[in-house]
Design a protein around this motif. Structure first.
Motif, PDB file in Angstrom:
ATOM      1  N   TYR A  23       0.799  -1.220   0.000  1.00  0.00           N
ATOM      2  CA  TYR A  23       0.000   0.000   0.000  1.00  0.00           C
ATOM      3  C   TYR A  23       0.834   1.274   0.000  1.00  0.00           C
ATOM      4  O   TYR A  23       0.298   2.368   0.066  1.00  0.00           O
ATOM      5  CB  TYR A  23      -0.988   0.012   1.174  1.00  0.00           C
ATOM      6  CG  TYR A  23      -0.397  -0.358   2.505  1.00  0.00           C
ATOM      7  CD1 TYR A  23       0.256   0.579   3.282  1.00  0.00           C
ATOM      8  CD2 TYR A  23      -0.501  -1.659   2.975  1.00  0.00           C
ATOM      9  CE1 TYR A  23       0.796   0.232   4.507  1.00  0.00           C
ATOM     10  CE2 TYR A  23       0.035  -2.011   4.198  1.00  0.00           C
ATOM     11  CZ  TYR A  23       0.684  -1.065   4.963  1.00  0.00           C
ATOM     12  OH  TYR A  23       1.214  -1.411   6.175  1.00  0.00           O
ATOM     13  N   HIS A  24       2.160   1.138  -0.079  1.00  0.00           N
ATOM     14  CA  HIS A  24       3.056   2.293  -0.216  1.00  0.00           C
ATOM     15  C   HIS A  24       3.807   2.180  -1.535  1.00  0.00           C
ATOM     16  O   HIS A  24       4.208   1.089  -1.905  1.00  0.00           O
ATOM     17  CB  HIS A  24       4.066   2.336   0.935  1.00  0.00           C
ATOM     18  CG  HIS A  24       3.478   2.722   2.245  1.00  0.00           C
ATOM     19  ND1 HIS A  24       2.931   3.949   2.492  1.00  0.00           N
ATOM     20  CD2 HIS A  24       3.345   2.028   3.396  1.00  0.00           C
ATOM     21  CE1 HIS A  24       2.495   3.995   3.742  1.00  0.00           C
ATOM     22  NE2 HIS A  24       2.721   2.826   4.312  1.00  0.00           N
ATOM     23  N   PRO A  25       4.030   3.232  -2.277  1.00  0.00           N
ATOM     24  CA  PRO A  25       3.615   4.604  -1.993  1.00  0.00           C
ATOM     25  C   PRO A  25       2.117   4.770  -2.200  1.00  0.00           C
ATOM     26  O   PRO A  25       1.533   4.240  -3.143  1.00  0.00           O
ATOM     27  CB  PRO A  25       4.407   5.452  -2.979  1.00  0.00           C
ATOM     28  CG  PRO A  25       4.692   4.533  -4.125  1.00  0.00           C
ATOM     29  CD  PRO A  25       4.787   3.143  -3.535  1.00  0.00           C
ATOM     30  N   ARG A  26       1.498   5.467  -1.280  1.00  0.00           N
ATOM     31  CA  ARG A  26       0.047   5.603  -1.255  1.00  0.00           C
ATOM     32  C   ARG A  26      -0.504   6.274  -2.511  1.00  0.00           C
ATOM     33  O   ARG A  26      -1.574   5.903  -2.991  1.00  0.00           O
ATOM     34  CB  ARG A  26      -0.347   6.411   0.004  1.00  0.00           C
ATOM     35  CG  ARG A  26      -1.720   6.134   0.483  1.00  0.00           C
ATOM     36  CD  ARG A  26      -1.862   4.697   1.003  1.00  0.00           C
ATOM     37  NE  ARG A  26      -3.259   4.328   0.895  1.00  0.00           N
ATOM     38  CZ  ARG A  26      -3.707   3.240   0.304  1.00  0.00           C
ATOM     39  NH1 ARG A  26      -2.899   2.344  -0.166  1.00  0.00           N
ATOM     40  NH2 ARG A  26      -4.981   3.001   0.217  1.00  0.00           N
ATOM     41  N   MET A  29      -0.436   3.248  -5.012  1.00  0.00           N
ATOM     42  CA  MET A  29      -1.010   1.959  -4.643  1.00  0.00           C
ATOM     43  C   MET A  29      -2.450   2.029  -4.134  1.00  0.00           C
ATOM     44  O   MET A  29      -3.104   1.002  -4.010  1.00  0.00           O
ATOM     45  CB  MET A  29      -0.134   1.267  -3.602  1.00  0.00           C
ATOM     46  CG  MET A  29       1.286   0.978  -4.095  1.00  0.00           C
ATOM     47  SD  MET A  29       1.321  -0.012  -5.593  1.00  0.00           S
ATOM     48  CE  MET A  29       1.404  -1.638  -4.892  1.00  0.00           C
ATOM     49  N   HIS A  30      -2.961   3.216  -3.844  1.00  0.00           N
ATOM     50  CA  HIS A  30      -4.312   3.296  -3.279  1.00  0.00           C
ATOM     51  C   HIS A  30      -5.384   2.807  -4.242  1.00  0.00           C
ATOM     52  O   HIS A  30      -6.479   2.463  -3.827  1.00  0.00           O
ATOM     53  CB  HIS A  30      -4.620   4.713  -2.788  1.00  0.00           C
ATOM     54  CG  HIS A  30      -4.974   5.682  -3.855  1.00  0.00           C
ATOM     55  ND1 HIS A  30      -4.023   6.358  -4.594  1.00  0.00           N
ATOM     56  CD2 HIS A  30      -6.173   6.086  -4.310  1.00  0.00           C
ATOM     57  CE1 HIS A  30      -4.625   7.141  -5.452  1.00  0.00           C
ATOM     58  NE2 HIS A  30      -5.935   6.999  -5.308  1.00  0.00           N
ATOM     59  N   TYR A  31      -5.075   2.746  -5.508  1.00  0.00           N
ATOM     60  CA  TYR A  31      -6.048   2.238  -6.474  1.00  0.00           C
ATOM     61  C   TYR A  31      -6.218   0.721  -6.367  1.00  0.00           C
ATOM     62  O   TYR A  31      -7.278   0.190  -6.673  1.00  0.00           O
ATOM     63  CB  TYR A  31      -5.628   2.592  -7.907  1.00  0.00           C
ATOM     64  CG  TYR A  31      -5.634   4.072  -8.192  1.00  0.00           C
ATOM     65  CD1 TYR A  31      -6.836   4.768  -8.323  1.00  0.00           C
ATOM     66  CD2 TYR A  31      -4.446   4.769  -8.310  1.00  0.00           C
ATOM     67  CE1 TYR A  31      -6.844   6.131  -8.574  1.00  0.00           C
ATOM     68  CE2 TYR A  31      -4.443   6.124  -8.565  1.00  0.00           C
ATOM     69  CZ  TYR A  31      -5.645   6.796  -8.703  1.00  0.00           C
ATOM     70  OH  TYR A  31      -5.652   8.145  -8.948  1.00  0.00           O
ATOM     71  N   GLY A  57       3.328 -11.056   3.836  1.00  0.00           N
ATOM     72  CA  GLY A  57       4.648 -11.675   3.818  1.00  0.00           C
ATOM     73  C   GLY A  57       4.892 -12.482   2.558  1.00  0.00           C
ATOM     74  O   GLY A  57       5.767 -13.332   2.533  1.00  0.00           O
ATOM     75  N   THR A  58       4.131 -12.211   1.516  1.00  0.00           N
ATOM     76  CA  THR A  58       4.184 -13.045   0.327  1.00  0.00           C
ATOM     77  C   THR A  58       5.137 -12.517  -0.739  1.00  0.00           C
ATOM     78  O   THR A  58       6.106 -13.150  -1.092  1.00  0.00           O
ATOM     79  CB  THR A  58       2.769 -13.189  -0.284  1.00  0.00           C
ATOM     80  OG1 THR A  58       1.869 -13.565   0.757  1.00  0.00           O
ATOM     81  CG2 THR A  58       2.736 -14.242  -1.357  1.00  0.00           C
ATOM     82  N   PHE A  59       4.829 -11.349  -1.280  1.00  0.00           N
ATOM     83  CA  PHE A  59       5.618 -10.757  -2.354  1.00  0.00           C
ATOM     84  C   PHE A  59       5.984  -9.328  -2.003  1.00  0.00           C
ATOM     85  O   PHE A  59       5.222  -8.638  -1.343  1.00  0.00           O
ATOM     86  CB  PHE A  59       4.834 -10.743  -3.673  1.00  0.00           C
ATOM     87  CG  PHE A  59       4.409 -12.098  -4.138  1.00  0.00           C
ATOM     88  CD1 PHE A  59       5.315 -12.970  -4.709  1.00  0.00           C
ATOM     89  CD2 PHE A  59       3.097 -12.500  -3.997  1.00  0.00           C
ATOM     90  CE1 PHE A  59       4.920 -14.222  -5.130  1.00  0.00           C
ATOM     91  CE2 PHE A  59       2.685 -13.753  -4.427  1.00  0.00           C
ATOM     92  CZ  PHE A  59       3.599 -14.611  -4.994  1.00  0.00           C
ATOM     93  N   HIS A  60       7.116  -8.879  -2.485  1.00  0.00           N
ATOM     94  CA  HIS A  60       7.519  -7.491  -2.288  1.00  0.00           C
ATOM     95  C   HIS A  60       6.975  -6.679  -3.471  1.00  0.00           C
ATOM     96  O   HIS A  60       7.602  -6.598  -4.519  1.00  0.00           O
ATOM     97  CB  HIS A  60       9.033  -7.383  -2.215  1.00  0.00           C
ATOM     98  CG  HIS A  60       9.482  -6.024  -1.814  1.00  0.00           C
ATOM     99  ND1 HIS A  60      10.623  -5.811  -1.106  1.00  0.00           N
ATOM    100  CD2 HIS A  60       8.936  -4.808  -1.993  1.00  0.00           C
ATOM    101  CE1 HIS A  60      10.770  -4.517  -0.881  1.00  0.00           C
ATOM    102  NE2 HIS A  60       9.763  -3.904  -1.421  1.00  0.00           N
ATOM    103  N   LEU A  61       5.791  -6.096  -3.280  1.00  0.00           N
ATOM    104  CA  LEU A  61       5.155  -5.334  -4.343  1.00  0.00           C
ATOM    105  C   LEU A  61       5.160  -3.832  -4.071  1.00  0.00           C
ATOM    106  O   LEU A  61       5.199  -3.039  -4.997  1.00  0.00           O
ATOM    107  CB  LEU A  61       3.696  -5.790  -4.530  1.00  0.00           C
ATOM    108  CG  LEU A  61       3.502  -7.232  -4.951  1.00  0.00           C
ATOM    109  CD1 LEU A  61       2.024  -7.588  -4.961  1.00  0.00           C
ATOM    110  CD2 LEU A  61       4.108  -7.476  -6.322  1.00  0.00           C
ATOM    111  N   GLY A  62       5.077  -3.448  -2.831  1.00  0.00           N
ATOM    112  CA  GLY A  62       5.059  -2.034  -2.470  1.00  0.00           C
ATOM    113  C   GLY A  62       6.417  -1.604  -1.960  1.00  0.00           C
ATOM    114  O   GLY A  62       7.389  -2.361  -1.981  1.00  0.00           O
ATOM    115  N   SER A  63       6.495  -0.371  -1.471  1.00  0.00           N
ATOM    116  CA  SER A  63       7.778   0.132  -0.980  1.00  0.00           C
ATOM    117  C   SER A  63       7.951  -0.037   0.521  1.00  0.00           C
ATOM    118  O   SER A  63       8.979   0.348   1.063  1.00  0.00           O
ATOM    119  CB  SER A  63       7.938   1.609  -1.366  1.00  0.00           C
ATOM    120  OG  SER A  63       6.935   2.394  -0.759  1.00  0.00           O
TER     121      SER A  63
END
Length: 105
Positions: A23-26, A29-31, A57-63
């Motif tokens: 959810y970061h950067p907001r 990612m807010h969409y 804890g699954t994937f590194h998608l956000g910052s």
């Protein structure tokens, strides 16, 4: 969106598995992803007995750094008038045995 309507249509939900990750950067990612306050609001609107955060804890998608969503959820719960026993924040790789018949861990 839709948590309140789902809770009305399906009352008595035991476990809410809600994504709390990426959810970061907001601004970007807010969409796609709810942040912690939005996820907790959805849980309350759903009316489920327990909140089990998923995907954090699954994937590194956000910052946000690894493990951060779980820590942020714990901190958020402490600042609100919410019973922390309603939340089951598992460690990475932890297995949680749940019972649908009595709604307990």
């Amino acid at each position: 969106k839709g948590f309140k309507e789902t809770g009305k249509k399906y009352p008595g939900i035991d476990y809410a598995f809600i994504a709390t990750t990426a959810y970061h950067p907001r601004w970007f990612m807010h969409y796609q992803h709810m942040n912690i306050p939005e996820a907790v609001k959805g849980f309350k609107e759903l009316g489920a007995k327990y909140f089990i955060p998923t995907q954090w804890g699954t994937f590194h998608l956000g910052s946000e750094p690894a493990g951060f969503p779980g820590l942020e959820l714990k901190r958020f719960i402490q600042t609100q008038d919410i019973d922390p026993s309603l939340f089951k924040i598992m460690d990475i790789g932890e297995i949680l045995k749940i019972s649908p018949s009595n709604g307990r861990f």
